[in-house]
Structures are given as structure tokens and as C-alpha cells.
Enzyme design. Structure first.
Site, PDB file in Angstrom:
ATOM      1  N   SER A 143     -25.653  10.149  -9.956  1.00  0.00           N
ATOM      2  CA  SER A 143     -24.240  10.227  -9.591  1.00  0.00           C
ATOM      3  C   SER A 143     -23.374  10.702 -10.752  1.00  0.00           C
ATOM      4  O   SER A 143     -22.230  11.109 -10.548  1.00  0.00           O
ATOM      5  CB  SER A 143     -23.733   8.863  -9.103  1.00  0.00           C
ATOM      6  OG  SER A 143     -24.390   8.471  -7.924  1.00  0.00           O
ATOM      7  N   HIS A 153     -22.926  -0.384  -5.409  1.00  0.00           N
ATOM      8  CA  HIS A 153     -24.373  -0.265  -5.581  1.00  0.00           C
ATOM      9  C   HIS A 153     -25.053  -1.634  -5.503  1.00  0.00           C
ATOM     10  O   HIS A 153     -25.216  -2.304  -6.518  1.00  0.00           O
ATOM     11  CB  HIS A 153     -24.692   0.384  -6.929  1.00  0.00           C
ATOM     12  CG  HIS A 153     -24.306   1.821  -7.032  1.00  0.00           C
ATOM     13  ND1 HIS A 153     -25.136   2.795  -7.544  1.00  0.00           N
ATOM     14  CD2 HIS A 153     -23.173   2.464  -6.671  1.00  0.00           C
ATOM     15  CE1 HIS A 153     -24.531   3.974  -7.499  1.00  0.00           C
ATOM     16  NE2 HIS A 153     -23.326   3.788  -6.985  1.00  0.00           N
ATOM     17  N   GLU A 164     -28.100  -2.319  -5.183  1.00  0.00           N
ATOM     18  CA  GLU A 164     -29.392  -2.393  -5.872  1.00  0.00           C
ATOM     19  C   GLU A 164     -29.226  -2.905  -7.295  1.00  0.00           C
ATOM     20  O   GLU A 164     -30.171  -3.377  -7.920  1.00  0.00           O
ATOM     21  CB  GLU A 164     -30.087  -1.031  -5.866  1.00  0.00           C
ATOM     22  CG  GLU A 164     -29.584  -0.033  -6.874  1.00  0.00           C
ATOM     23  CD  GLU A 164     -28.223   0.548  -6.520  1.00  0.00           C
ATOM     24  OE1 GLU A 164     -27.533   1.046  -7.425  1.00  0.00           O
ATOM     25  OE2 GLU A 164     -27.840   0.496  -5.332  1.00  0.00           O
ATOM     26  N   ASN A 194     -19.946   3.215  -9.185  1.00  0.00           N
ATOM     27  CA  ASN A 194     -19.877   4.513  -9.848  1.00  0.00           C
ATOM     28  C   ASN A 194     -19.406   5.530  -8.825  1.00  0.00           C
ATOM     29  O   ASN A 194     -20.204   6.195  -8.168  1.00  0.00           O
ATOM     30  CB  ASN A 194     -21.244   4.914 -10.411  1.00  0.00           C
ATOM     31  CG  ASN A 194     -21.229   6.319 -10.993  1.00  0.00           C
ATOM     32  OD1 ASN A 194     -20.172   6.904 -11.208  1.00  0.00           O
ATOM     33  ND2 ASN A 194     -22.406   6.865 -11.236  1.00  0.00           N
ATOM     34  N   GLN A 253     -19.145   7.386   2.015  1.00  0.00           N
ATOM     35  CA  GLN A 253     -18.163   8.454   2.227  1.00  0.00           C
ATOM     36  C   GLN A 253     -18.595   9.373   3.368  1.00  0.00           C
ATOM     37  O   GLN A 253     -17.763   9.840   4.162  1.00  0.00           O
ATOM     38  CB  GLN A 253     -17.988   9.237   0.926  1.00  0.00           C
ATOM     39  CG  GLN A 253     -17.396   8.398  -0.194  1.00  0.00           C
ATOM     40  CD  GLN A 253     -17.670   8.963  -1.573  1.00  0.00           C
ATOM     41  OE1 GLN A 253     -18.215  10.067  -1.715  1.00  0.00           O
ATOM     42  NE2 GLN A 253     -17.310   8.219  -2.614  1.00  0.00           N
ATOM     43  N   CYS A 312     -22.493   4.195  -1.354  1.00  0.00           N
ATOM     44  CA  CYS A 312     -21.698   5.073  -2.212  1.00  0.00           C
ATOM     45  C   CYS A 312     -21.416   6.410  -1.524  1.00  0.00           C
ATOM     46  O   CYS A 312     -20.575   6.478  -0.639  1.00  0.00           O
ATOM     47  CB  CYS A 312     -22.383   5.248  -3.564  1.00  0.00           C
ATOM     48  SG  CYS A 312     -21.272   5.827  -4.875  1.00  0.00           S
ATOM     49  N   PHE A 313     -22.104   7.485  -1.890  1.00  0.00           N
ATOM     50  CA  PHE A 313     -21.905   8.763  -1.206  1.00  0.00           C
ATOM     51  C   PHE A 313     -22.207   8.600   0.284  1.00  0.00           C
ATOM     52  O   PHE A 313     -21.554   9.208   1.138  1.00  0.00           O
ATOM     53  CB  PHE A 313     -22.819   9.819  -1.828  1.00  0.00           C
ATOM     54  CG  PHE A 313     -22.322  11.235  -1.683  1.00  0.00           C
ATOM     55  CD1 PHE A 313     -21.148  11.657  -2.283  1.00  0.00           C
ATOM     56  CD2 PHE A 313     -23.047  12.169  -0.954  1.00  0.00           C
ATOM     57  CE1 PHE A 313     -20.694  12.968  -2.162  1.00  0.00           C
ATOM     58  CE2 PHE A 313     -22.608  13.481  -0.833  1.00  0.00           C
ATOM     59  CZ  PHE A 313     -21.423  13.876  -1.434  1.00  0.00           C
ATOM     60  N   GLY A 340     -15.933   8.374  -7.844  1.00  0.00           N
ATOM     61  CA  GLY A 340     -14.639   8.960  -8.146  1.00  0.00           C
ATOM     62  C   GLY A 340     -13.878   9.378  -6.906  1.00  0.00           C
ATOM     63  O   GLY A 340     -12.747   9.853  -7.007  1.00  0.00           O
ATOM     64  N   PHE A 341     -14.514   9.219  -5.720  1.00  0.00           N
ATOM     65  CA  PHE A 341     -13.878   9.533  -4.447  1.00  0.00           C
ATOM     66  C   PHE A 341     -13.943   8.304  -3.556  1.00  0.00           C
ATOM     67  O   PHE A 341     -14.749   7.397  -3.780  1.00  0.00           O
ATOM     68  CB  PHE A 341     -14.589  10.706  -3.759  1.00  0.00           C
ATOM     69  CG  PHE A 341     -14.477  12.010  -4.488  1.00  0.00           C
ATOM     70  CD1 PHE A 341     -13.486  12.934  -4.159  1.00  0.00           C
ATOM     71  CD2 PHE A 341     -15.363  12.329  -5.520  1.00  0.00           C
ATOM     72  CE1 PHE A 341     -13.379  14.142  -4.842  1.00  0.00           C
ATOM     73  CE2 PHE A 341     -15.265  13.535  -6.205  1.00  0.00           C
ATOM     74  CZ  PHE A 341     -14.257  14.437  -5.854  1.00  0.00           C
ATOM     75  N   GLY A 371     -20.624  14.536  -6.797  1.00  0.00           N
ATOM     76  CA  GLY A 371     -19.881  15.610  -6.151  1.00  0.00           C
ATOM     77  C   GLY A 371     -18.808  15.122  -5.197  1.00  0.00           C
ATOM     78  O   GLY A 371     -18.569  13.926  -5.026  1.00  0.00           O
ATOM     79  N   GLY A 387     -24.708   9.483  -4.787  1.00  0.00           N
ATOM     80  CA  GLY A 387     -24.890  10.837  -5.288  1.00  0.00           C
ATOM     81  C   GLY A 387     -23.606  11.400  -5.858  1.00  0.00           C
ATOM     82  O   GLY A 387     -22.527  10.830  -5.695  1.00  0.00           O
TER      83      GLY A 387
END
Length: 390
Positions: free
Chosen positions: A40, A348, A350, A297, A259, A255-256, A299-300, A229, A227
Site C-alpha cells: 500500500s 487492517h 491482520e 494505512n 473503498q 482497506c482498498f 489516504g482515500f 493508488g 492496496g
């Protein structure tokens, strides 16, 4: 050199040369090896707020992926000598071996305050002959680099071919309880580990996988990982998830993956001012009222209403609610679908590195798969013709 022209001068750390990326700060006092190898962080320059980094060295067991992914590394006081019974080398040597350009001897707290007051921004680390240019030349190179908004990076960090993690490899005795298809958008190795130790066989698939690839492994559940981006670029993964949801295959995203669920349901995403990165982020589970300390972790974030259950903008998916929120800034930290078997979290569970408060989410997904299998068996029984029927 930050994109607004502020410069910090120190000494080289790791490899010598030039690196460009988005400057972000991470607040964890431990777990630097897991941070460095978290996909990430692809194309990001990580600023460690904890002053002492590298004390315990590095080893071959703690990496969360096949390599270091950070674009650059910024520390204040790196350890002069690693000291730990598990250490197999120094962090400085590990960074140099993988070509990671870093800087030491700078005030990382000052950099962090600057990023908090202004925002995450593009930056560059320059050492050796590259650092001998003027500040104007260095700044021009930073300003010419790509921003994180609009970056499509999941395919860059994902595996190229399917691999399988078996429960027996992680202490489980007996046959697997369930099988899941996990799309690698930047997956950390501890995630399939957490599934496997609970008796779940994990088929890890590339980021470019299709519904046919997913169904080929005959999964009881579907997972999308963390992940890097901008989630606004993940149209292919959103389409894949919608097709999975249409099949009523239970879904869990991290996380990703959170989203992408938000986008699949019809919500938007947006970039946070400086993001959440560290292992002490407080999150409220609105269903239980419990507070979890989490590893994060991102940023979006997902732009979804916080006030109770609402109908998904994509109406075929029914009702959805924000299940978890950040206690620091009320950012959406989890989604739960009420009419289809799907949920996700932004953090996260995990916990590599980090606290284990959220480990129950893996069990919640297992319960969801079990419930869906029971419901499917009951439906099959009800649909079967009665004895003697024509």
C-alpha cells in the site's frame, strides 16, 4: 524537498540517488519492516515520526510481501547497531540492497507537523551528485512527478499468477472449512495467514482477475485486499465486485477492498488531507459500541452517510450502513450491507504490525460464509421436487 518548496537537509540512508513520491507520515513506534514491505506504500515516501528506527534490525520472517515497496524512507536517528535475537541484518543494508533511497538526521516531527498543517504532498529525496543541484532544480523535478490522485497502482504491485495458501501450512489440522478467492490488490502476507489459521483455504488471484477466474476456484467467499493508488481508477475491480455481489457470494474487503465496495454500492471516494497511517488509530464499532485500536494505512476514504442505514445508490444492493467510524475525524472505517452478504473495513485487522483488537472480523466473515452456505442448502431442499411428483 517538498512540493511547496520547503527543504530538509540530512545525510543519506540506504541507497544513494534520487527518489520521488508522495510524502506521508507513519506514527508506529514498531513494525518498520512490515511498513516498508506493505504494498500500500507503493510510490510513497514514508516519514517515521518515531525517532529511533532500525533498533531490531531486519529478518526474513517479518516482511509482508516479496520486496520493499516504499519509494523513499525518512528517519531521524537510525540505529547504529541492530540488537535483537531475531535480527539477520541491518535496516540500512536492507534498504541499500533493494535500492531504496532514504535520508537520516532530519527533524521528522517537524516534517509531520508540516504535512498535517498543509496536506500530504509530492516530495523527493536527493543524495550524492543529485543533491548538488540548486533547490530550484530539485523542486522542478518534484513538481514534474505524478500526483497520487488518478494513480492506478494495484496492477503494479499484484501477483502475476494464482497461488494458494493452505490451512495446514499455518497450524490447522483436518480438512479446510471454507475456500475463498482473494484478489491481490497489494495483499499483505499476514492476511491469508489469518484466514488459513482458521481453517480457510485461500486462492490468491491477480488484480486483473475476472468473474470466471473467481468462479473457477469454486469459492465459498470472495475477498479484496488492501492496496495502493486512487480507488477512483479501480473501475475493473468495481465491475468484478458487482458481478460477485450479483452472484450472492459472501464478500469481505479490507482497506482498498472497502473503498471498492463503497464504489460498487454507488458511493464516491475522496482523498484525505493527510490520511491515516500507524498502529494506534481508534475506531468505533457502531454495532457493539466497542472501541478498537487499529492498524491503518490509507489516504482515500468512502463518502457515505453516517446517519443510520440508507439505501445504496445502486438500488439492487438494498440497504447499507456505516459500521465503523474513526474517532479522530469520523471518517468511514467500515461498511455493512443489510440485504446481501457483504461487509468491509478500512483498516487492517491482520495487524502486522499492530494490535489484534479487530481479529474478530475474520471470524465474522467465516460466520457469514457459514450462514450463506446453510441458506443455500435450505433453498436447494425447498426447490427440490417432492417424492412422486411429475
Amino acid at each position: 524537498m517538498l512540493e511547496d518548496g520547503r527543504a530538509f537537509r540530512g545525510r543519506s540512508y540506504g541507497a544513494v540517488g534520487t527518489t520521488l513520491g508522495e510524502a506521508v507520515f507513519a506514527t508506529g513506534m514498531t513494525g518498520y519492516q512490515e511498513t516498508l514491505t506493505d504494498p500500500s506504500y507503493d510510490r510513497q515516501i514514508v516519514v517515521q515520526t518515531a525517532p529511533h528506527i532500525g533498533n531490531t534490525g531486519v529478518n526474513a520472517e517479518d516482511p509482508e510481501s516479496r520486496r520493499i515497496w516504499v519509494a523513499g524512507y525518512v528517519v531521524r536517528d537510525p540505529a547504529r547497531r541492530a540488537s535483537n535475537w531475531r535480527s539477520e541484518g541491518s535496516l540500512d543494508d536492507g534498504l541499500a540492497e533493494q535500492g531504496i533511497v532514504g535520508i537520516q538526521g532530519v527533524d521528522t516531527r517537524a516534517i509531520t507537523r508540516h504535512l498535517r498543517e498543509h496536506r500530504t504532498m509530492r516530495a523527493g529525496i536527493f543524495s550524492g551528485p543529485a543533491a548538488e543541484r540548486t533547490d530550484k532544480e530539485l523542486l522542478d523535478e518534484v513538481l514534474a512527478s505524478e500526483p497520487m490522485e488518478g494513480s492506478r497502482l494495484a496492477e503494479e504491485v499484484s501477483v502475476d499468477a494464482l497461488y494458494t495458501v493452505e490451512p495446514t501450512e499455518h497450524g490447522w489440522e483436518g480438512e479446510p472449512r471454507f475456500t475463498i478467492a482473494a484478489v491481490d490488490l497489494g495483499i499483505k502476507s499476514m492476511t491469508p495467514h489469518r484466514f488459513a489459521e482458521r481453517g480457510v483455504r485461500v486462492h490468491v488471484l491477480p488484480a486483473t482477475s475476472t468473474l470466471e477466474d473467481v468462479k473457477a476456484v469454486n469459492p465459498d467467499g470472495f475477498f479484496m485486499s488492501n492496496g495502493p493508488g486512487d480507488p477512483a481508477t479501480a473501475d475493473d475491480q468495481v465491475a468484478l465486485l458487482r458481478s460477485v455481489l450479483d452472484e450472492k457470494i459472501p464478500y469481505f474487503g479490507i482497506c482498498f477492498g472497502n473503498q471498492i465496495l463503497g464504489r460498487a454500492l454507488g458511493f464516491g471516494t475522496y482523498k484525505l488531507r493527510y490520511g491515516h497511517r500507524g498502529i494506534n488509530q481508534p475506531v468505533l464499532d457502531r454495532r457493539t459500541g466497542k472501541v478498537e485500536i487499529t492498524s491503518q494505512n490509507h489516504g482515500f476514504a468512502v463518502d457515505a452517510p453516517l446517519d443510520g442505514p440508507t439505501n445504496a445508490p445502486e438500488p439492487q444492493y438494498g440497504r447499507v450502513e456505516v459500521s465503523h467510524v474513526s474517532l479522530n475525524d469520523e471518517v468511514v472505517e467500515g461498511l455493512a450491507c443489510l440485504d446481501i452478504p457483504a461487509f468491509s473495513v478500512q483498516y487492517h485487522p491482520e495487524a502486522a504490525a499492530g494490535p489484534h483488537d479487530a481479529a474478530y472480523l475474520f471470524d465474522r466473515f467465516i460466520d457469514l460464509m457459514a450462514a450463506q452456505k446453510t441458506e443455500g442448502a435450505a433453498q436447494t431442499t425447498n426447490d427440490a421436487p417432492s417424492e412422486g411428483a411429475n
